[in-house]
Design an enzyme around this catalytic site. Sequence first.
Site, PDB file in Angstrom:
ATOM      1  N   ARG A 153       0.814  -1.223   0.000  1.00 29.85           N
ATOM      2  CA  ARG A 153       0.000   0.000   0.000  1.00 29.85           C
ATOM      3  C   ARG A 153       0.842   1.265   0.000  1.00 29.85           C
ATOM      4  O   ARG A 153       0.352   2.334  -0.394  1.00 29.85           O
ATOM      5  CB  ARG A 153      -1.002  -0.046   1.161  1.00 29.85           C
ATOM      6  CG  ARG A 153      -2.156  -0.998   0.856  1.00 29.85           C
ATOM      7  CD  ARG A 153      -3.000  -1.294   2.070  1.00 29.85           C
ATOM      8  NE  ARG A 153      -2.539  -2.481   2.770  1.00 29.85           N
ATOM      9  CZ  ARG A 153      -2.836  -2.769   4.031  1.00 29.85           C
ATOM     10  NH1 ARG A 153      -3.570  -1.935   4.735  1.00 29.85           N
ATOM     11  NH2 ARG A 153      -2.397  -3.879   4.587  1.00 29.85           N
ATOM     12  N   GLU A 198       2.089  -6.843  12.769  1.00 36.84           N
ATOM     13  CA  GLU A 198       0.950  -7.052  13.669  1.00 36.84           C
ATOM     14  C   GLU A 198       0.343  -8.441  13.499  1.00 36.84           C
ATOM     15  O   GLU A 198      -0.137  -9.025  14.446  1.00 36.84           O
ATOM     16  CB  GLU A 198      -0.102  -5.960  13.444  1.00 36.84           C
ATOM     17  CG  GLU A 198      -1.047  -5.816  14.621  1.00 36.84           C
ATOM     18  CD  GLU A 198      -2.110  -4.739  14.413  1.00 36.84           C
ATOM     19  OE1 GLU A 198      -2.291  -4.241  13.295  1.00 36.84           O
ATOM     20  OE2 GLU A 198      -2.795  -4.426  15.408  1.00 36.84           O
TER      21      GLU A 198
HETATM   22  O1  LIG Z   1       3.673  -1.828  11.680  1.00 37.01           O
HETATM   23  P1  LIG Z   1       3.483  -3.237  11.246  1.00 37.01           P
HETATM   24  O2  LIG Z   1       2.974  -4.123  12.354  1.00 37.01           O
HETATM   25  O3  LIG Z   1       4.694  -3.794  10.575  1.00 37.01           O
HETATM   26  O4  LIG Z   1       2.290  -3.283  10.184  1.00 37.01           O
HETATM   27  C1  LIG Z   1       2.132  -2.348   9.153  1.00 37.01           C
HETATM   28  C2  LIG Z   1       2.261  -2.995   7.805  1.00 37.01           C
HETATM   29  O5  LIG Z   1       1.238  -3.984   7.618  1.00 37.01           O
HETATM   30  C3  LIG Z   1       0.517  -3.697   6.425  1.00 37.01           C
HETATM   31  O6  LIG Z   1       1.066  -4.304   5.320  1.00 37.01           O
HETATM   32  P2  LIG Z   1       0.948  -5.834   4.968  1.00 37.01           P
HETATM   33  O7  LIG Z   1       2.208  -6.516   5.356  1.00 37.01           O
HETATM   34  O8  LIG Z   1      -0.326  -6.383   5.512  1.00 37.01           O
HETATM   35  O9  LIG Z   1       0.981  -5.823   3.406  1.00 37.01           O
HETATM   36  P3  LIG Z   1       0.110  -5.254   2.227  1.00 37.01           P
HETATM   37  O10 LIG Z   1       0.364  -3.766   2.182  1.00 37.01           O
HETATM   38  O11 LIG Z   1       0.715  -5.973   1.109  1.00 37.01           O
HETATM   39  O12 LIG Z   1      -1.325  -5.586   2.464  1.00 37.01           O
HETATM   40  C4  LIG Z   1       0.638  -2.206   6.277  1.00 37.01           C
HETATM   41  O13 LIG Z   1       0.411  -1.788   4.947  1.00 37.01           O
HETATM   42  C5  LIG Z   1       2.047  -1.948   6.723  1.00 37.01           C
HETATM   43  O14 LIG Z   1       2.992  -2.149   5.677  1.00 37.01           O
HETATM   44  N1  LIG Z   2      -4.745  -2.786  11.890  1.00 42.41           N
HETATM   45  C1  LIG Z   2      -4.287  -2.756  10.625  1.00 42.41           C
HETATM   46  N2  LIG Z   2      -5.050  -2.246   9.638  1.00 42.41           N
HETATM   47  C2  LIG Z   2      -4.573  -2.198   8.369  1.00 42.41           C
HETATM   48  N3  LIG Z   2      -3.369  -2.631   8.008  1.00 42.41           N
HETATM   49  C3  LIG Z   2      -2.592  -3.126   8.968  1.00 42.41           C
HETATM   50  N4  LIG Z   2      -1.340  -3.614   8.936  1.00 42.41           N
HETATM   51  C4  LIG Z   2      -1.007  -3.997  10.166  1.00 42.41           C
HETATM   52  N5  LIG Z   2      -1.990  -3.764  11.028  1.00 42.41           N
HETATM   53  C5  LIG Z   2      -3.000  -3.227  10.309  1.00 42.41           C
END
Ligand SMILES: O=P(O)(O)OC[C@H]1O[C@H](OP(=O)(O)OP(=O)(O)O)[C@H](O)[C@@H]1O
Ligand SMILES: Nc1ncnc2[nH]cnc12
Length: 181
Positions: free
Chosen positions: A70, A107
Site C-alpha cells: 500500500r 501485527e
Molecule cells: O507496523 P506493522 O505491524 O509492521 O504493520 C504495518 C504494515 O502492515 C501492512 O502491510 P501488509 O504486510 O499487511 O501488506 P500489504 O500492504 O501488502 O497488504 C501495512 O500496509 C504496513 O505495511
Molecule cells: N490494523 C491494521 N489495519 C490495516 N493494516 C494493517 N497492517 C497492520 N496492522 C493493520
Amino acid sequence: MSDIDFLQSIVTRYPDFPKPGIVFLDIFPIFRDPVALETLITHFVYHITSHTIPKSVRKKVDVVVGLDARGFLIGPLIALRLGAAFVPVRKKGKLPGPCKLASYEKEYGIDTFEMQEGAIRHGQNVVIVDDLIATGGSASAAGSLVRMQGGNILEYLFIVEVSALRKNWPIEDPVYSIIQE
Ligand SMILES: O=P(O)(O)OC[C@H]1O[C@H](OP(=O)(O)OP(=O)(O)O)[C@H](O)[C@@H]1O
Ligand SMILES: Nc1ncnc2[nH]cnc12
C-alpha cells in the site's frame, strides 16, 4: 472540517480482519475519492516542505521509499510532487538482481523485505512512506534497508498510526502520521 478530520472520516474500520482481535483500517476509500486523494498527497507534501524546520536548514528529499504494497499507492505521487526518486521495498522474491534483505515481525505475521542494491546512493536523504504503522516492524525493516545502502532517513510518514503500539516501535528517526487511532 479540517483535512485530518476529513481523511479520518473516510478511513474505514473492519473488526476481526484478517484475524480475530485486529481492527483493520482500510485506506482504499481515500483512493475512490479524487478530492480525498488530493487532500492526502497535498497534506504530506506540505508537511515535508513547509513544516516547522527553517528553510535554511531543511534538507531536500532525494528519495521517497514506499513499502509493499500500500506504500506503492502514495509513494510515487509524493515523489513526483517533490521531484524526488521513488524506490520500492518489496516482499521477498519479487525484485530482480542483487538485493539487500531484512526480516521482520508485524501485527499479524512474519515477512522479509528486499531493496535492490544501488537503488539508494550513499548520503541521499530519504523519507519512508506507508499507509499504516502498527508494531513498526515493517517500517523498521525498511529503515534498516535504507541504512544498509548509506541513505539518511529524514522521517517516516504514514496515513494512520495505531497509537497504542507506539511505545514499542523499534524506530529512532522521526515519525509523522496524519491520523492517530
Ligand atoms: O507496523 P506493522 O505491524 O509492521 O504493520 C504495518 C504494515 O502492515 C501492512 O502491510 P501488509 O504486510 O499487511 O501488506 P500489504 O500492504 O501488502 O497488504 C501495512 O500496509 C504496513 O505495511
Ligand atoms: N490494523 C491494521 N489495519 C490495516 N493494516 C494493517 N497492517 C497492520 N496492522 C493493520
